[in-house]
Design a protein around this motif. Structure first.
Motif, mmCIF file in Angstrom:
data_model
loop_
_atom_site.group_PDB
_atom_site.id
_atom_site.type_symbol
_atom_site.label_atom_id
_atom_site.label_comp_id
_atom_site.label_asym_id
_atom_site.label_seq_id
_atom_site.Cartn_x
_atom_site.Cartn_y
_atom_site.Cartn_z
ATOM 1 N N PRO A 1 -3.449 8.935 -4.531
ATOM 2 C CA PRO A 1 -3.293 7.693 -3.764
ATOM 3 C C PRO A 1 -2.232 6.765 -4.341
ATOM 4 N N LEU A 2 -1.834 7.009 -5.590
ATOM 5 C CA LEU A 2 -0.848 6.148 -6.237
ATOM 6 C C LEU A 2 0.574 6.690 -6.169
ATOM 7 N N THR B 1 1.017 4.357 0.102
ATOM 8 C CA THR B 1 0.488 3.108 0.651
ATOM 9 C C THR B 1 0.727 2.978 2.153
ATOM 10 N N ARG B 2 1.761 3.661 2.661
ATOM 11 C CA ARG B 2 2.047 3.552 4.096
ATOM 12 C C ARG B 2 1.005 4.272 4.923
ATOM 13 N N PRO C 1 -2.331 6.092 3.449
ATOM 14 C CA PRO C 1 -3.188 6.739 2.450
ATOM 15 C C PRO C 1 -4.160 7.722 3.065
ATOM 16 N N GLN D 1 -10.184 -0.172 -1.246
ATOM 17 C CA GLN D 1 -10.016 1.254 -0.994
ATOM 18 C C GLN D 1 -10.514 2.123 -2.140
ATOM 19 N N TRP E 1 -1.163 -2.231 7.887
ATOM 20 C CA TRP E 1 -1.970 -2.384 6.681
ATOM 21 C C TRP E 1 -1.141 -1.955 5.471
ATOM 22 N N THR E 2 -1.223 -2.698 4.383
ATOM 23 C CA THR E 2 -0.509 -2.346 3.165
ATOM 24 C C THR E 2 -1.444 -2.482 1.968
ATOM 25 N N GLY E 3 -1.109 -1.779 0.890
ATOM 26 C CA GLY E 3 -1.897 -1.868 -0.327
ATOM 27 C C GLY E 3 -2.517 -0.529 -0.687
ATOM 28 N N VAL E 4 -2.866 -0.368 -1.953
ATOM 29 C CA VAL E 4 -3.460 0.865 -2.444
ATOM 30 C C VAL E 4 -4.895 0.637 -2.904
ATOM 31 N N ARG F 1 -6.463 -3.247 0.584
ATOM 32 C CA ARG F 1 -5.582 -2.943 1.711
ATOM 33 C C ARG F 1 -5.927 -3.842 2.901
#
Length: 339
Positions: A43-44, A49-50, A52, A228, A322-325, A328
């Motif tokens: 996931p990293l 992030t676009r 997951p 997440q 949505w953004t973020g790991v 989110r």
């Protein structure tokens, strides 16, 4: 025992140690005998992030128990495993509903007063943006409602609420649970984005009873949870659906992957408040005032926005992203208050 788990469903497990340490996650590589082997995606990794959920799908299906070097942890992605780990005493935990700090905060909260405060704050904020030609609900509404609700509940003047009711100050004023603002902001933004993206949902929820709004809120947390990934550590050996975790292992629980597990939910990528298989991951067996407050804020947010702006819709050509790991949510939610 070895820290390599029993992994009968993944034929690549025996080759994990032989793979190049710097190979990009999700790549294809070859062992010394020229056999092609895949590496579990992370996931990293760049670009995850676009979308997951593509990574989560591969992990659930092919690597349900794997060691992620970027996370520095074993990874669980199936609903059954994640749901069990969240409440299993064999995993250490941070905050869990029903723990002493949470229980103490809950006894100090007047639910009726909290409901009234959430309703009043939502309606004030909605009417502030009702006459604008365009507004960003993330910046102009979601960013303010959780903080404003806490501020009003503890008697902080409106003009001071963003200065005082965030971070440590919020926890000191409102307790460890209700003082956590950022996650409630993200959850609210994701909920409003899910509803407003679908005209059918807007029509269904415009004058919906509280029960249907609550189902839509639960569905939003399932499909697009604001948190997440959560980290845990095993106290002893733990058997999962895909093998055995060693004692003392750092474990990453993929909340976002579990919520879209097709073994638990039909058409898991669909936002469907009326689904016949509803469900939401729980972090404990007790009550949590932050969870209850977030649900109240979602209910009154929707009612206030639709009442102040009956023709509310997304801005022309805008679609939330949505953004973020680890956490989110949409960064913006552009709307036309007058339709």
């Amino acid at each position: 025992m070895s820290d390599e788990p029993n992994h009968p469903r993944t034929p690549w497990r025996d080759h994990w140690a032989a793979l190049p340490a710097m190979a990009p996650a999700g790549a294809v590589t070859r062992t010394p005998d020229r056999t092609v082997r895949r590496i579990a995606p992370s996931p990293l990794e760049p670009g995850a992030t676009r979308d997951p959920y593509r990574t989560y799908r591969v992990l659930r299906e092919e690597f349900p128990l794997t060691r992620d070097p970027l996370l520095g942890a074993w990874v669980l992605s199936r609903y059954a495993d994640v749901a069990s780990a969240l409440t299993d005493a064999r995993f250490t935990h941070g905050h869990r509903p029903g723990d002493p700090p949470c229980a103490q905060t809950h006894t100090d909260v007047d639910e009726a007063e909290l409901r009234a405060v959430a309703e009043r704050t939502a309606f004030v904020l909605a009417h502030r943006i009702a006459d604008r030609p365009q507004a960003d609900l993330v910046a102009d509404f979601c960013h303010w409602l959780p903080a404003g609700t806490v501020a009003a509940a503890v008697g902080v003047p409106y003009r001071d609420m963003m200065r005082l009711v965030r971070g440590r100050a919020a926890s000191a004023l409102a307790g460890q649970c209700t003082g956590q603002i950022a996650v409630r902001e993200k959850a609210l933004a994701g909920f409003l984005a899910a509803v407003l993206t679908d005209p059918d949902q807007v029509a269904a929820l415009r004058d919906a009873p509280a029960g249907l709004v609550a189902r839509a809120w639960t569905e939003s947390l399932r499909r697009d949870p604001p948190v997440q990934i959560v980290m845990r550590r095993t106290r002893g050996e733990v058997r999962t659906s895909a093998g055995v975790l060693p004692a003392g292992a750092q474990v990453a629980l993929l909340i976002g992957a579990a919520g879209r597990d097709p073994d638990r939910f039909r058409e898991p990528d669909r936002f469907d408040p009326l689904r016949a298989d509803p469900g939401q991951l729980t972090y404990g067996t007790g009550l949590c005032p932050a969870v209850e407050l977030a649900a109240l804020e979602a209910e009154y947010a929707l009612r206030a926005l639709f009442q102040a702006m009956p023709r509310l819709r997304l801005a022309d050509g805008f679609r939330p992203e949505w953004t973020g790991v680890i956490t989110r949510a949409p960064r913006s939610l552009l709307v036309r208050p007058a339709g």
